[in-house]
Design an enzyme around this catalytic site. Structure first.
Site, PDB file in Angstrom:
ATOM      1  N   GLU A  42       0.873  -0.983   0.156  1.00 44.90           N
ATOM      2  CA  GLU A  42      -0.166   0.231   0.094  1.00 44.90           C
ATOM      3  C   GLU A  42       0.941   1.456   0.416  1.00 44.90           C
ATOM      4  O   GLU A  42       1.940   1.588   1.380  1.00 44.90           O
ATOM      5  CB  GLU A  42      -1.135   0.124   1.509  1.00 44.90           C
ATOM      6  CG  GLU A  42      -1.740   1.124   0.998  1.00 44.90           C
ATOM      7  CD  GLU A  42      -2.305   1.164   2.800  1.00 44.90           C
ATOM      8  OE1 GLU A  42      -2.590   0.409   3.091  1.00 44.90           O
ATOM      9  OE2 GLU A  42      -3.263   2.354   2.832  1.00 44.90           O
ATOM     10  N   ARG A  46       0.278  10.398   0.136  1.00 41.27           N
ATOM     11  CA  ARG A  46       0.749  12.221   1.306  1.00 41.27           C
ATOM     12  C   ARG A  46       1.712  12.576   0.457  1.00 41.27           C
ATOM     13  O   ARG A  46       2.120  12.882   1.135  1.00 41.27           O
ATOM     14  CB  ARG A  46       1.133  10.729   2.225  1.00 41.27           C
ATOM     15  CG  ARG A  46      -0.015  10.101   2.611  1.00 41.27           C
ATOM     16  CD  ARG A  46       0.415   9.533   4.367  1.00 41.27           C
ATOM     17  NE  ARG A  46      -0.489   8.525   5.016  1.00 41.27           N
ATOM     18  CZ  ARG A  46      -1.092   8.139   5.416  1.00 41.27           C
ATOM     19  NH1 ARG A  46       0.201   8.098   6.465  1.00 41.27           N
ATOM     20  NH2 ARG A  46      -1.676   6.678   5.939  1.00 41.27           N
ATOM     21  N   LYS A 130     -11.107  -1.514   6.628  1.00 39.31           N
ATOM     22  CA  LYS A 130      -9.590  -1.186   7.374  1.00 39.31           C
ATOM     23  C   LYS A 130     -10.420  -0.705   8.563  1.00 39.31           C
ATOM     24  O   LYS A 130     -10.784   0.859   8.804  1.00 39.31           O
ATOM     25  CB  LYS A 130      -9.333  -0.140   6.545  1.00 39.31           C
ATOM     26  CG  LYS A 130      -7.896   0.746   7.640  1.00 39.31           C
ATOM     27  CD  LYS A 130      -7.476   1.782   6.065  1.00 39.31           C
ATOM     28  CE  LYS A 130      -6.750   2.804   6.950  1.00 39.31           C
ATOM     29  NZ  LYS A 130      -5.074   2.924   6.729  1.00 39.31           N
TER      30      LYS A 130
HETATM   31  C1  3PG Z   1      -2.544   4.750   7.662  1.00 45.16           C
HETATM   32  O1  3PG Z   1      -2.441   5.148   7.354  1.00 45.16           O
HETATM   33  O2  3PG Z   1      -2.610   3.030   7.847  1.00 45.16           O
HETATM   34  C2  3PG Z   1      -1.452   4.862   8.770  1.00 45.16           C
HETATM   35  O3  3PG Z   1      -0.946   5.579   8.490  1.00 45.16           O
HETATM   36  C3  3PG Z   1      -0.917   3.826   9.737  1.00 45.16           C
HETATM   37  O4  3PG Z   1      -0.565   3.482  10.971  1.00 45.16           O
HETATM   38  P1  3PG Z   1       1.198   3.427  11.629  1.00 45.16           P
HETATM   39  O5  3PG Z   1       1.594   4.417  10.862  1.00 45.16           O
HETATM   40  O6  3PG Z   1       0.605   4.136  12.984  1.00 45.16           O
HETATM   41  O7  3PG Z   1       1.157   2.123  11.418  1.00 45.16           O
END
Ligand code: 3PG
Length: 209
Positions: A42, A46, A130
Protein backbone atom coordinates in the site's frame (compact mmCIF):
# COMPACT_ATOMS: atom_id res chain seq x y z
CA UNK A 1 -13.67 -7.37 -9.87
CA UNK A 2 -10.11 -8.31 -10.84
CA UNK A 3 -8.74 -8.62 -7.30
CA UNK A 4 -11.11 -8.82 -4.35
CA UNK A 5 -10.67 -6.99 -1.06
CA UNK A 6 -10.58 -10.37 0.70
CA UNK A 7 -7.74 -11.52 -1.55
CA UNK A 8 -5.84 -8.33 -0.70
CA UNK A 9 -6.29 -9.05 3.01
CA UNK A 10 -5.52 -12.76 2.87
CA UNK A 11 -2.20 -12.58 1.06
CA UNK A 12 0.00 -11.89 4.12
CA UNK A 13 -0.59 -11.13 7.81
CA UNK A 14 0.57 -7.53 7.28
CA UNK A 15 -0.16 -4.93 4.60
CA UNK A 16 2.74 -2.47 4.72
CA UNK A 17 1.62 1.17 4.76
CA UNK A 18 4.36 2.88 2.80
CA UNK A 19 5.24 6.58 2.74
CA UNK A 20 7.72 7.32 -0.03
CA UNK A 21 9.47 10.67 -0.24
CA UNK A 22 11.94 9.70 -2.94
CA UNK A 23 10.93 8.08 -6.21
CA UNK A 24 14.28 6.27 -6.32
CA UNK A 25 13.29 4.27 -3.22
CA UNK A 26 10.13 2.78 -4.73
CA UNK A 27 11.54 -0.14 -6.70
CA UNK A 28 14.24 -1.31 -4.24
CA UNK A 29 11.74 -1.03 -1.37
CA UNK A 30 9.15 -3.09 -3.27
CA UNK A 31 11.77 -5.70 -4.17
CA UNK A 32 12.90 -5.88 -0.53
CA UNK A 33 9.34 -6.52 0.70
CA UNK A 34 8.67 -9.10 -2.02
CA UNK A 35 11.93 -10.87 -1.08
CA UNK A 36 10.55 -11.10 2.45
CA UNK A 37 7.26 -12.62 1.25
CA UNK A 38 5.01 -9.55 1.15
CA UNK A 39 3.37 -8.81 -2.20
CA UNK A 40 0.46 -6.49 -1.36
CA UNK A 41 2.03 -3.04 -1.03
CA UNK A 42 0.00 0.00 0.00
CA UNK A 43 1.74 3.14 -1.24
CA UNK A 44 0.14 6.12 0.43
CA UNK A 45 -0.90 9.15 -1.60
CA UNK A 46 0.65 11.46 0.97
CA UNK A 47 3.65 12.67 -0.95
CA UNK A 48 4.18 14.40 -4.27
CA UNK A 49 6.01 11.34 -5.65
CA UNK A 50 3.36 8.76 -4.67
CA UNK A 51 1.87 8.36 -8.16
CA UNK A 52 5.29 8.09 -9.78
CA UNK A 53 6.23 5.44 -7.19
CA UNK A 54 3.07 3.42 -7.85
CA UNK A 55 3.77 3.61 -11.58
CA UNK A 56 7.39 2.48 -11.12
CA UNK A 57 6.46 -0.49 -8.89
CA UNK A 58 3.63 -1.58 -11.21
CA UNK A 59 6.01 -1.53 -14.16
CA UNK A 60 9.24 -2.82 -12.67
CA UNK A 61 8.27 -5.21 -9.86
CA UNK A 62 5.79 -7.65 -11.40
CA UNK A 63 5.86 -9.91 -8.34
CA UNK A 64 4.37 -7.08 -6.27
CA UNK A 65 0.72 -6.06 -6.26
CA UNK A 66 0.76 -2.36 -5.68
CA UNK A 67 -2.20 -0.49 -4.23
CA UNK A 68 -2.86 3.10 -3.25
CA UNK A 69 -3.41 4.18 0.34
CA UNK A 70 -4.70 7.45 1.80
CA UNK A 71 -7.26 7.63 -1.03
CA UNK A 72 -9.46 10.55 0.01
CA UNK A 73 -11.40 11.36 -3.16
CA UNK A 74 -12.69 9.85 -6.37
CA UNK A 75 -9.96 11.81 -8.15
CA UNK A 76 -7.27 10.16 -5.97
CA UNK A 77 -8.70 6.72 -6.81
CA UNK A 78 -8.83 7.46 -10.54
CA UNK A 79 -5.30 8.88 -10.60
CA UNK A 80 -3.91 5.87 -8.74
CA UNK A 81 -5.71 3.37 -10.97
CA UNK A 82 -4.40 5.17 -14.05
CA UNK A 83 -0.79 4.54 -12.99
CA UNK A 84 -1.35 0.87 -12.12
CA UNK A 85 -2.73 0.63 -8.57
CA UNK A 86 -4.56 -2.69 -8.22
CA UNK A 87 -6.38 -1.94 -4.97
CA UNK A 88 -7.30 1.10 -2.88
CA UNK A 89 -7.29 1.82 0.84
CA UNK A 90 -8.97 4.90 2.33
CA UNK A 91 -8.59 6.27 5.87
CA UNK A 92 -12.34 6.93 6.06
CA UNK A 93 -15.34 6.46 3.80
CA UNK A 94 -17.21 8.68 1.40
CA UNK A 95 -19.77 7.51 -1.10
CA UNK A 96 -17.86 9.19 -3.92
CA UNK A 97 -14.73 7.15 -3.15
CA UNK A 98 -16.81 3.96 -2.83
CA UNK A 99 -18.65 4.57 -6.08
CA UNK A 100 -15.48 5.50 -8.01
CA UNK A 101 -13.85 2.22 -7.01
CA UNK A 102 -16.97 0.23 -7.86
CA UNK A 103 -17.20 1.93 -11.26
CA UNK A 104 -13.56 1.00 -11.96
CA UNK A 105 -14.14 -2.52 -10.57
CA UNK A 106 -11.18 -2.05 -8.26
CA UNK A 107 -11.05 -3.44 -4.71
CA UNK A 108 -11.40 -0.87 -1.92
CA UNK A 109 -10.73 -1.33 1.78
CA UNK A 110 -12.67 1.61 3.21
CA UNK A 111 -11.62 2.98 6.58
CA UNK A 112 -14.06 2.95 9.50
CA UNK A 113 -13.84 3.80 13.19
CA UNK A 114 -17.51 3.70 14.31
CA UNK A 115 -20.54 1.42 14.07
CA UNK A 116 -22.38 3.94 11.90
CA UNK A 117 -19.50 4.00 9.43
CA UNK A 118 -19.54 0.20 9.28
CA UNK A 119 -23.28 0.31 8.53
CA UNK A 120 -22.75 2.89 5.79
CA UNK A 121 -20.01 0.87 4.10
CA UNK A 122 -22.15 -2.28 4.40
CA UNK A 123 -25.05 -0.47 2.72
CA UNK A 124 -22.70 0.19 -0.18
CA UNK A 125 -21.64 -3.46 -0.33
CA UNK A 126 -18.30 -3.44 1.49
CA UNK A 127 -17.61 -6.30 3.93
CA UNK A 128 -13.83 -6.02 4.23
CA UNK A 129 -12.86 -2.84 6.06
CA UNK A 130 -9.83 -1.05 7.36
CA UNK A 131 -10.21 -0.12 11.04
CA UNK A 132 -8.38 3.18 11.41
CA UNK A 133 -6.88 4.48 13.65
CA UNK A 134 -7.12 1.09 15.30
CA UNK A 135 -5.09 1.30 18.49
CA UNK A 136 -6.09 4.91 19.17
CA UNK A 137 -9.82 4.27 18.60
CA UNK A 138 -10.31 1.19 20.78
CA UNK A 139 -8.00 -1.58 19.57
CA UNK A 140 -8.79 -5.25 20.25
CA UNK A 141 -11.58 -4.42 22.72
CA UNK A 142 -13.55 -2.49 20.08
CA UNK A 143 -12.97 -5.21 17.48
CA UNK A 144 -14.35 -7.80 19.93
CA UNK A 145 -17.40 -5.63 20.59
CA UNK A 146 -18.04 -5.19 16.84
CA UNK A 147 -17.92 -8.98 16.49
CA UNK A 148 -21.34 -9.01 18.22
CA UNK A 149 -23.53 -7.10 15.74
CA UNK A 150 -21.25 -7.25 12.69
CA UNK A 151 -20.73 -10.98 12.26
CA UNK A 152 -20.16 -10.68 8.51
CA UNK A 153 -17.45 -8.00 8.48
CA UNK A 154 -13.71 -8.58 8.32
CA UNK A 155 -11.18 -6.00 9.43
CA UNK A 156 -7.65 -4.88 8.74
CA UNK A 157 -6.73 -2.82 11.83
CA UNK A 158 -4.21 -0.10 11.05
CA UNK A 159 -2.81 2.77 13.09
CA UNK A 160 -0.48 2.15 16.03
CA UNK A 161 -0.03 -1.51 15.06
CA UNK A 162 3.41 -3.06 15.70
CA UNK A 163 5.12 -6.43 15.66
CA UNK A 164 4.39 -6.58 19.41
CA UNK A 165 0.63 -5.93 19.36
CA UNK A 166 -0.14 -7.55 15.98
CA UNK A 167 -0.53 -11.12 17.39
CA UNK A 168 -3.36 -10.06 19.71
CA UNK A 169 -5.19 -8.38 16.82
CA UNK A 170 -4.57 -11.27 14.41
CA UNK A 171 -5.96 -13.75 16.93
CA UNK A 172 -9.43 -12.16 16.70
CA UNK A 173 -12.04 -13.91 14.52
CA UNK A 174 -12.94 -10.75 12.62
CA UNK A 175 -9.35 -9.75 11.81
CA UNK A 176 -7.81 -11.13 8.61
CA UNK A 177 -4.62 -9.04 8.53
CA UNK A 178 -3.19 -5.86 10.01
CA UNK A 179 -1.64 -2.81 8.37
CA UNK A 180 1.29 -0.73 9.50
CA UNK A 181 4.16 1.50 8.58
CA UNK A 182 6.71 -0.24 10.79
CA UNK A 183 8.12 -2.38 7.95
CA UNK A 184 9.28 0.62 5.93
CA UNK A 185 10.84 3.22 8.23
CA UNK A 186 12.06 6.37 6.47
CA UNK A 187 15.51 6.04 8.05
CA UNK A 188 16.12 2.55 6.60
CA UNK A 189 15.02 3.68 3.14
CA UNK A 190 17.29 6.71 3.43
CA UNK A 191 20.22 4.44 4.32
CA UNK A 192 19.34 1.99 1.55
CA UNK A 193 19.16 -0.79 4.14
CA UNK A 194 16.90 -3.02 2.04
CA UNK A 195 18.20 -6.16 3.74
CA UNK A 196 16.72 -5.02 7.04
CA UNK A 197 13.37 -4.34 5.36
CA UNK A 198 13.44 -7.89 3.93
CA UNK A 199 14.26 -9.25 7.39
CA UNK A 200 11.32 -7.39 8.94
CA UNK A 201 9.01 -8.54 6.13
CA UNK A 202 9.95 -12.17 6.84
CA UNK A 203 9.32 -11.59 10.54
CA UNK A 204 5.90 -10.10 9.71
CA UNK A 205 5.02 -13.01 7.41
CA UNK A 206 5.73 -15.44 10.24
CA UNK A 207 3.07 -13.83 12.48
CA UNK A 208 0.42 -16.42 13.36
CA UNK A 209 -3.18 -15.80 12.33
C1 3PG B 1 -2.36 4.43 7.93
O1 3PG B 1 -2.66 5.27 7.12
O2 3PG B 1 -2.85 3.30 7.87
C2 3PG B 1 -1.48 4.79 9.07
O3 3PG B 1 -0.76 5.94 8.83
C3 3PG B 1 -0.58 3.69 9.48
O4 3PG B 1 -0.43 3.85 10.83
P1 3PG B 1 0.96 3.57 11.54
O5 3PG B 1 1.95 4.57 10.94
O6 3PG B 1 0.68 3.86 12.99
O7 3PG B 1 1.35 2.17 11.26
Amino acid sequence: MKLTALEVMQDAPVIPVIVLNDEAHAVPMAKALVAGGIRMLEVTMRTSVALACIRAIAKEVPQAIVGAGTVRSAQDAEAAAAVGAKFMVSPGYTRSVGHACKDMRIALLPGVATSSEIMLTQEDGFQQLKFFPAMQAGGPALLKAWGGPFTDVQFCPTGGVSLENAPQLLSLNNVVCVGGSWLTPAALMQQGNWAEITRMAKEACALPR
